[in-house]
Design a protein around this motif. Structure first.
Motif, mmCIF file in Angstrom:
data_model
loop_
_atom_site.group_PDB
_atom_site.id
_atom_site.type_symbol
_atom_site.label_atom_id
_atom_site.label_comp_id
_atom_site.label_asym_id
_atom_site.label_seq_id
_atom_site.Cartn_x
_atom_site.Cartn_y
_atom_site.Cartn_z
ATOM 1 N N ASP A 3 21.222 -15.616 19.713
ATOM 2 C CA ASP A 3 19.877 -15.919 19.206
ATOM 3 C C ASP A 3 18.836 -15.983 20.319
ATOM 4 O O ASP A 3 17.632 -15.922 20.044
ATOM 5 N N ASP A 4 19.272 -16.121 21.560
ATOM 6 C CA ASP A 4 18.338 -16.188 22.686
ATOM 7 C C ASP A 4 17.870 -14.807 23.141
ATOM 8 O O ASP A 4 16.947 -14.706 23.954
ATOM 9 N N VAL A 5 18.519 -13.769 22.649
ATOM 10 C CA VAL A 5 18.245 -12.411 23.122
ATOM 11 C C VAL A 5 17.199 -11.742 22.240
ATOM 12 O O VAL A 5 17.373 -11.633 21.016
ATOM 13 N N HIS A 6 16.111 -11.293 22.844
ATOM 14 C CA HIS A 6 15.116 -10.501 22.107
ATOM 15 C C HIS A 6 15.743 -9.147 21.797
ATOM 16 O O HIS A 6 16.294 -8.477 22.679
ATOM 17 N N ARG A 7 15.634 -8.719 20.533
ATOM 18 C CA ARG A 7 16.346 -7.507 20.106
ATOM 19 C C ARG A 7 15.441 -6.549 19.341
ATOM 20 O O ARG A 7 14.760 -6.925 18.412
ATOM 21 N N GLU A 8 15.446 -5.297 19.772
ATOM 22 C CA GLU A 8 14.815 -4.207 19.032
ATOM 23 C C GLU A 8 15.777 -3.022 19.055
ATOM 24 O O GLU A 8 16.421 -2.762 20.071
ATOM 25 N N GLY A 9 15.860 -2.287 17.938
ATOM 26 C CA GLY A 9 16.740 -1.139 17.871
ATOM 27 C C GLY A 9 16.014 0.159 18.143
ATOM 28 O O GLY A 9 14.882 0.185 18.627
ATOM 29 N N ILE A 10 16.667 1.271 17.786
ATOM 30 C CA ILE A 10 16.104 2.591 18.083
ATOM 31 C C ILE A 10 15.641 3.333 16.836
ATOM 32 O O ILE A 10 15.247 4.498 16.925
ATOM 33 N N THR A 11 15.666 2.675 15.675
ATOM 34 C CA THR A 11 15.355 3.386 14.432
ATOM 35 C C THR A 11 13.915 3.874 14.363
ATOM 36 O O THR A 11 13.606 4.798 13.607
ATOM 37 N N GLU A 12 13.020 3.253 15.149
ATOM 38 C CA GLU A 12 11.615 3.654 15.140
ATOM 39 C C GLU A 12 11.273 4.657 16.237
ATOM 40 O O GLU A 12 10.133 5.100 16.341
ATOM 41 N N VAL A 13 12.249 5.004 17.071
ATOM 42 C CA VAL A 13 11.999 5.972 18.137
ATOM 43 C C VAL A 13 11.883 7.374 17.524
ATOM 44 O O VAL A 13 12.724 7.785 16.723
ATOM 45 N N THR A 14 10.832 8.096 17.884
ATOM 46 C CA THR A 14 10.575 9.411 17.299
ATOM 47 C C THR A 14 10.673 10.511 18.354
ATOM 48 O O THR A 14 10.683 10.255 19.561
ATOM 49 N N SER A 15 10.706 11.743 17.866
ATOM 50 C CA SER A 15 10.686 12.891 18.777
ATOM 51 C C SER A 15 9.414 12.903 19.609
ATOM 52 O O SER A 15 9.419 13.329 20.775
ATOM 53 N N ALA A 16 8.312 12.417 19.023
ATOM 54 C CA ALA A 16 7.049 12.345 19.761
ATOM 55 C C ALA A 16 7.159 11.384 20.942
ATOM 56 O O ALA A 16 6.583 11.629 22.011
ATOM 57 N N ASP A 17 7.911 10.284 20.770
ATOM 58 C CA ASP A 17 8.123 9.347 21.868
ATOM 59 C C ASP A 17 8.870 10.024 23.016
ATOM 60 O O ASP A 17 8.525 9.848 24.194
ATOM 61 N N LEU A 18 9.894 10.799 22.659
ATOM 62 C CA LEU A 18 10.662 11.497 23.699
ATOM 63 C C LEU A 18 9.794 12.528 24.401
ATOM 64 O O LEU A 18 9.863 12.685 25.630
ATOM 65 N N ALA A 19 8.956 13.232 23.627
ATOM 66 C CA ALA A 19 8.072 14.243 24.224
ATOM 67 C C ALA A 19 7.063 13.598 25.165
ATOM 68 O O ALA A 19 6.778 14.115 26.255
ATOM 69 N N SER A 20 6.524 12.446 24.761
ATOM 70 C CA SER A 20 5.564 11.740 25.603
ATOM 71 C C SER A 20 6.233 11.236 26.873
ATOM 72 O O SER A 20 5.654 11.274 27.963
ATOM 73 N N ALA A 21 7.485 10.771 26.736
ATOM 74 C CA ALA A 21 8.230 10.313 27.909
ATOM 75 C C ALA A 21 8.441 11.464 28.886
ATOM 76 O O ALA A 21 8.297 11.299 30.109
ATOM 77 N N GLN A 22 8.753 12.635 28.356
ATOM 78 C CA GLN A 22 8.972 13.800 29.213
ATOM 79 C C GLN A 22 7.720 14.147 30.009
ATOM 80 O O GLN A 22 7.795 14.525 31.182
ATOM 81 N N LYS A 23 6.553 14.006 29.377
ATOM 82 C CA LYS A 23 5.294 14.281 30.075
ATOM 83 C C LYS A 23 5.069 13.314 31.237
ATOM 84 O O LYS A 23 4.374 13.645 32.198
ATOM 85 N N MET A 24 5.649 12.129 31.120
ATOM 86 C CA MET A 24 5.534 11.126 32.183
ATOM 87 C C MET A 24 6.648 11.247 33.218
ATOM 88 O O MET A 24 6.709 10.454 34.168
ATOM 89 N N GLY A 25 7.544 12.217 33.013
ATOM 90 C CA GLY A 25 8.693 12.313 33.906
ATOM 91 C C GLY A 25 9.717 11.244 33.626
ATOM 92 O O GLY A 25 10.397 10.757 34.541
ATOM 93 N N CYS A 26 9.837 10.878 32.329
ATOM 94 C CA CYS A 26 10.746 9.811 31.918
ATOM 95 C C CYS A 26 11.659 10.285 30.796
ATOM 96 O O CYS A 26 11.497 11.372 30.244
#
Length: 433
Positions: free
Chosen positions: A223-246
């Motif tokens: 219960d002490d651990v802040h938790r978020e999953g990956i269900t909201e991660v989109t292809s656009a997020d990955l594309a934006s990360a790539q533009k940042m070199g990430c």
């Protein structure tokens, strides 16, 4: 000299991991005996479905009465691989009461109520080992408990869930959508029929709680651990990360505060630079960075799940516990002497990558910048691009400098209220720099 009387082992659970443990105990019996100093004997196997054929296991060892098995009194070590909170917790504490030490792979129970198990083990002078509970075959728990016992660990950061890493890797390298990547993970056996524990971050959060507790010598619960999953991660997020070199990874991050007076533990998707070693962790592999004052940066890498890798960790613990048994000694127990408070997510200092859909007109950028300034968040970079369809909207991407997470969250809420902001397309933290 080798002792002739065998050490008796009770196995609770005989699924993918349990059956592999039994197989290795049988096929490597002579080697195990030589390493331990005494033979080990499988004395009983508790299962739910006794009619199922289990190759290589004597049917006479099969029982559905796990409680009677752990109460026998002649059992030296109980190996628990059934998972869940109950009946696992009661079975483990009962095993301690009746003279057995325990090897467990139960991350959920250790994260939820590890204190009860530790206290029961100490009360009865028994061992509790659980290398297999975190990161499969990767030696991680023992280095933290023993090898780094004389050092001060400040940060543990890593990929501790193979299913989510496979999904994000496919989205990044093959251009797959989330659903498509999940289907592929399921077909390959990386994802369960119900993938919730993995994709919503529960599995990784349990591991983060265990790692934080060991690393910082304090009690950290799920219960002490802040938790978020990956269900909201989109292809656009990955594309934006790539533009940042990430690239994007689901990270478990456990940190000691700069003043040393508190700790935090969190699990969430984050962008990390391609130059970071974790960025190159592919498919269903795990990798964990440990940052200590004297040792510096250490990286642990390998398969984080699966029957054989997890069984390898279980057998390593079994050898250690059996050696302790022969020496009439016990290994390390709970170390929670610091009793540091676990800080809230809002106290974490991090960076944000925020993608906004805004009105394509003069003055919008100034309004957005004002909101950031009002919340004390400094902007690092801004990228704006008008829509080609000419609908009067533009995409605005803002990357911040480091700031408290609470200030960043407040900034996002204020941005949502601007008339010129049509929507917040995505929010992601930036780590590993």
């Amino acid at each position: 000299m080798m002792r002739t009387r065998p050490l008796k082992v009770a196995l609770l659970g005989c699924g993918v991991v349990g059956s592999e443990v039994a197989r290795i105990m049988t096929t490597h019996a002579e080697d195990l005996a030589a390493r331990i100093g005494a033979p080990v004997e499988l004395a009983g196997v508790a299962v739910r479905r006794p009619s199922k054929v289990r190759a290589g296991i004597d049917p006479a060892l099969i029982t559905t009465d796990a409680m009677a098995l752990v109460k026998r009194g002649d059992i030296d070590v109980v190996v628990e691989v059934i998972g869940g909170i109950e009946p696992a917790r009661t079975l483990i504490t009962t095993a301690f009461e009746h003279g057995a030490s325990v090897v467990s792979a139960n991350k959920a129970l250790l994260a939820e109520d590890g204190t009860t198990l530790y206290e029961a083990a100490e009360r009865h002078g028994r061992d509790l080992y659980f290398e297999a509970a975190v990161a499969g075959a990767i030696p991680l728990v023992r280095p933290l408990r023993e090898s780094l016992a004389g050092d001060k660990v400040n940060r543990v950061l890593g990929i501790v869930n193979g299913t989510t890493n496979f999904i994000l890797d496919r989205m990044d390298t093959a251009g797959s959508g989330y659903s498509e990547a999940l289907d592929e993970a399921t077909a390959l056996g990386y994802a369960e029929a119900d993938p919730t524990a993995d994709v919503e971050g529960f599995d990784a959060a349990a591991k983060a709680a265990i790692l934080a507790g060991i690393a910082f010598h304090t009690r950290v619960r799920l219960d002490d651990v802040h938790r978020e999953g990956i269900t909201e991660v989109t292809s656009a997020d990955l594309a934006s990360a790539q533009k940042m070199g990430c690239t994007v990874k689901l990270l478990a991050i456990c940190e000691r505060a700069a003043d040393g007076l508190s700790v935090t533990a969190r699990v969430h998707p984050a962008m990390i630079p391609l130059s970071h070693p974790l960025a190159s962790v592919r498919e269903a592999y795990n990798a964990v960075f440990v940052e200590a004052e004297a040792a510096g940066r250490l990286m642990f890498y390998g398969p984080g799940a699966g029957g054989a890798p997890t069984a390898s960790a279980v057998l390593g613990d079994l050898v250690a516990v059996c050696r302790n048994k022969l020496a009439d000694a016990t290994g390390p127990g709970e170390s929670a002497y610091t009793q540091l408070p676990v800080g809230a997510m809002g106290e974490v200092v991090t960076r944000y990558h925020i993608s906004l859909d805004v009105a394509d007109k003069p003055g919008v950028l100034a309004q957005v910048a004002t909101v950031f300034a009002e919340h004390g968040v400094s902007i690092d970079t801004v990228r704006q691009k008008g829509r080609q369809d000419g609908d009067g909207e533009a995409a605005l991407v803002v990357v911040t400098h480091r700031a408290p997470d609470a200030a960043l969250s407040g900034t996002v809420e204020a941005l949502r209220k601007l008339d010129t902001v049509r929507g917040v397309a995505s929010i992601m933290r930036v780590e590993g720099e």
